[in-house]
Design a protein around this motif. Structure first.
Motif, PDB file in Angstrom:
ATOM      1  N   ILE A 143       0.736  -1.120  -0.184  1.00 30.86           N
ATOM      2  CA  ILE A 143       0.044   0.072  -0.110  1.00 30.86           C
ATOM      3  C   ILE A 143       0.790   1.070  -0.049  1.00 30.86           C
ATOM      4  O   ILE A 143       1.989   1.070   0.371  1.00 30.86           O
ATOM      5  CB  ILE A 143      -1.004  -0.032   1.377  1.00 30.86           C
ATOM      6  CG1 ILE A 143      -0.076  -0.063   2.677  1.00 30.86           C
ATOM      7  CG2 ILE A 143      -2.044  -1.028   1.222  1.00 30.86           C
ATOM      8  CD1 ILE A 143      -0.938   0.734   3.684  1.00 30.86           C
ATOM      9  N   GLU A 144       0.305   2.259  -0.293  1.00 33.33           N
ATOM     10  CA  GLU A 144       0.900   3.787   0.085  1.00 33.33           C
ATOM     11  C   GLU A 144       0.171   4.273   1.158  1.00 33.33           C
ATOM     12  O   GLU A 144      -0.954   4.271   1.105  1.00 33.33           O
ATOM     13  CB  GLU A 144       0.997   4.445  -1.345  1.00 33.33           C
ATOM     14  CG  GLU A 144       2.115   4.105  -2.325  1.00 33.33           C
ATOM     15  CD  GLU A 144       2.062   4.943  -3.525  1.00 33.33           C
ATOM     16  OE1 GLU A 144       2.459   4.484  -4.461  1.00 33.33           O
ATOM     17  OE2 GLU A 144       1.385   5.997  -3.522  1.00 33.33           O
ATOM     18  N   GLY A 145       0.964   4.751   2.232  1.00 33.99           N
ATOM     19  CA  GLY A 145       0.275   5.417   3.455  1.00 33.99           C
ATOM     20  C   GLY A 145       1.261   6.328   4.031  1.00 33.99           C
ATOM     21  O   GLY A 145       2.449   6.603   3.844  1.00 33.99           O
ATOM     22  N   ALA A 195       4.781   6.575   2.303  1.00 36.54           N
ATOM     23  CA  ALA A 195       5.925   5.627   2.013  1.00 36.54           C
ATOM     24  C   ALA A 195       4.981   4.210   1.323  1.00 36.54           C
ATOM     25  O   ALA A 195       3.854   4.248   1.715  1.00 36.54           O
ATOM     26  CB  ALA A 195       6.515   4.892   3.322  1.00 36.54           C
ATOM     27  N   ARG A 196       5.881   3.692   0.721  1.00 30.79           N
ATOM     28  CA  ARG A 196       5.301   2.316   0.113  1.00 30.79           C
ATOM     29  C   ARG A 196       5.624   1.330   1.123  1.00 30.79           C
ATOM     30  O   ARG A 196       6.708   1.064   1.459  1.00 30.79           O
ATOM     31  CB  ARG A 196       5.819   2.085  -1.263  1.00 30.79           C
ATOM     32  CG  ARG A 196       5.466   2.806  -2.278  1.00 30.79           C
ATOM     33  CD  ARG A 196       5.898   2.278  -3.799  1.00 30.79           C
ATOM     34  NE  ARG A 196       5.564   3.342  -4.666  1.00 30.79           N
ATOM     35  CZ  ARG A 196       6.259   4.159  -5.307  1.00 30.79           C
ATOM     36  NH1 ARG A 196       7.491   3.622  -5.554  1.00 30.79           N
ATOM     37  NH2 ARG A 196       6.049   5.156  -6.472  1.00 30.79           N
ATOM     38  N   ILE A 197       4.615   0.676   1.706  1.00 29.77           N
ATOM     39  CA  ILE A 197       4.669  -0.330   2.919  1.00 29.77           C
ATOM     40  C   ILE A 197       4.203  -1.729   2.203  1.00 29.77           C
ATOM     41  O   ILE A 197       3.072  -1.785   1.865  1.00 29.77           O
ATOM     42  CB  ILE A 197       4.211   0.269   4.031  1.00 29.77           C
ATOM     43  CG1 ILE A 197       4.283   1.537   4.441  1.00 29.77           C
ATOM     44  CG2 ILE A 197       4.338  -0.777   5.146  1.00 29.77           C
ATOM     45  CD1 ILE A 197       3.210   2.235   5.376  1.00 29.77           C
ATOM     46  N   ALA A 251      -1.175  -5.924  -5.431  1.00 28.45           N
ATOM     47  CA  ALA A 251      -0.930  -7.190  -5.169  1.00 28.45           C
ATOM     48  C   ALA A 251      -0.124  -7.784  -6.534  1.00 28.45           C
ATOM     49  O   ALA A 251      -0.504  -7.442  -7.497  1.00 28.45           O
ATOM     50  CB  ALA A 251      -2.038  -8.156  -4.741  1.00 28.45           C
ATOM     51  N   GLY A 252       0.760  -8.541  -6.222  1.00 30.50           N
ATOM     52  CA  GLY A 252       1.470  -9.169  -7.502  1.00 30.50           C
ATOM     53  C   GLY A 252       2.311 -10.421  -6.912  1.00 30.50           C
ATOM     54  O   GLY A 252       2.330 -10.795  -5.974  1.00 30.50           O
TER      55      GLY A 252
END
Ligand SMILES: Cc1cc2nc3c(=O)[nH]c(=O)nc-3n(C[C@H](O)[C@H](O)[C@H](O)COP(=O)(O)OP(=O)(O)OC[C@H]3O[C@@H](n4cnc5c(N)ncnc54)[C@H](O)[C@@H]3O)c2cc1C
Length: 412
Positions: free
Chosen positions: A175-177, A211-213, A254-255
């Protein structure tokens, strides 16, 4: 009916680079992309090296979110802070959507055509014909001498051609958060309850405190197959992530990341990325060819590097009217990164069998001054085996490996 010398299936970094280099050699080239837009949807943390940015040959740097100063790696009880010793060794957080679009534009500038919203359904050589026929969902029938499968981790081209290059998959979520960022350091978190078989990350995207977490897991060693479960738990319970994460969430993705077949299977015929049938050839590149770093899961740099090789060789084969030329691809890309991938597979296997206590031993060892100096001197995110090979000579790590040797040998 359209006819091209080279058709590239998939408009990611590997496909765009392959098309650019084929078109540059002067052959007619087409990219077929199933999505409505190049670069969307994004399934990437976007962490790449300065070297990878140079490899992209892009002049505009509009895709850069943030230049990173280094990384902090957290195990259960230790924290190792590694600062990049020089600007040359810096990493960058990039926006893949913009990056991929820029790469596609460069391929077009060299003369490649692009068709969007067209999923390749079939690639076939009809009896007595000297071309491959490609069928798409749009109903179009396209003919080509060489088809390059750059269609990602679940490559349909690889399946249709019976090419098996991937042994296993990592499952990932992100996610980005909002996240507390003191300085531009990427954070890596290891541990069996955090991301079994791989690691979790928080990558700052700049001054806005976002941030991308995310994380990947290897299902084979995970108590649960769904990585989302671990992400939710990390966001709410991990002593560092939960404290720094401020609660908002966007751009969920998701990947999967391919884990390539090992060197022994390659010798027995799996893992080959070229098929020739008289006057035509099929080749694989990027995730479709499992050209990723097993230690970090990064595939953008290798994909672009191999894209250049595959595009150039495909064009040469068409210009010379000799498909045997394609065989050079397998040798060339393996020479560039084969050893790195083979070593990375061993490290990944070791990571899957060691305990959280072992991770603590490793990170305690790495936090010593001499080890940190070694990382600064030899650390390289595109070729991590260089520094790993040095570490594995450390007496404490030799002991750790000896203690895990049986688990290592008996884990498939
Ligand atoms: C969560 C996550 C985080 C990651 N983080 C990083 C990172 O930080 N750094 C890094 O280097 N790598 C990272 N990776 C890996 C990286 O995203 C891939 O290695 C990279 O995108 C591979 O590029 P590619 O061009 O081979 O394939 P892709 O980028 O996957 O492109 C394949 C393209 O083919 C298209 N396609 C598929 N099938 C068809 C079809 N039948 N017909 C037409 N088109 C088709 C798809 O739509 C897609 O556009 C991450 C991966 C994941 C899942």
């Amino acid at each position: 009916m359209h006819e091209y010398d080279v058709v590239v299936v998939g408009g990611g970094p590997a496909g765009c680079m392959a098309a650019k280099y084929a078109a540059k050699e002067g052959v007619s080239t087409l990219i077929i992309e199933e999505d409505a837009e190049i670069g969307e949807p994004v399934q990437c943390a976007g962490l790449i090296s300065k070297r990878a940015i140079e490899e992209s040959e892009l002049k505009s740097k509009s895709f850069i979110n943030c230049e990173l100063k280094g990384a902090i790696i957290h195990s259960h009880s230790y924290e190792v802070r590694i600062e990049s010793p020089s600007p040359e060794k810096r990493a960058f957080a990039i926006g893949r959507s913009v990056f991929d679009k820029e790469l596609a534009k460069e391929a077009q500038k060299e003369g490649a055509d692009i068709i969007l919203r067209s999923k390749v359904k079939k690639v076939k050589k009809r009896e007595g014909e000297a071309k491959l026929t490609i069928n798409t969902t749009g109903g179009a029938e396209i003919r080509a001498s060489v088809v390059i499968g750059a269609d990602g981790v679940r490559s349909a081209v690889a399946k249709m051609a019976g090419m098996k290059v991937t042994k296993n998959f990592l499952n990932c979520v992100q996610i980005e958060g909002e996240y507390e960022i003191d300085e531009a350091f990427a954070e890596i978190f290891v541990g069996k309850t955090i991301a079994p078989g791989f690691f979790a990350w928080a990558i700052p995207l700049g001054a806005e405190g976002i941030a991308r977490i995310g994380l990947c897991i290897d299902k084979r060693v995970s108590p649960h197959p769904n990585p989302l479960l671990f992400l939710k738990r990390n966001l709410s319970e991990h002593p560092v992530i939960a404290r720094k994460y401020k609660g908002s969430s966007s751009n969920f993705t998701a990947g999967t990341i391919p884990i390539p077949v090992g060197a022994s299977l390659r010798r027995r015929g799996s893992g080959q990325t070229v098929r020739i049938d008289k006057e035509v050839g099929i080749m694989l590149v990027g995730d479709a060819a499992a050209q990723v770093k097993p230690i970090t899961g990064g595939g953008v740099y290798y994909g672009m590097k191999c894209g250049k090789i595959v595009g150039e060789i495909a064009a040469k084969a068409c210009l010379m009217g000799d498909m045997k030329v394609l065989n050079a691809y397998e040798r060339r890309w393996w020479k560039e990164m084969g050893k790195e991938i083979a070593f990375g597979l061993k490290v990944h296997r070791l990571r899957c069998v060691i305990s959280d206590k072992d991770f603590d031993t490793i990170f305690h060892t790495l936090s010593q001054d001499d080890a940190l100096q070694l990382i600064k001197r030899k650390g390289d995110m595109d070729y991590p085996s260089v520094v790993f090979r040095e570490f594995l000579k450390h007496p404490r790590l030799i002991k750790l490996m000896a203690m895990n040797i049986l688990k290592y040998l008996y884990t498939k």
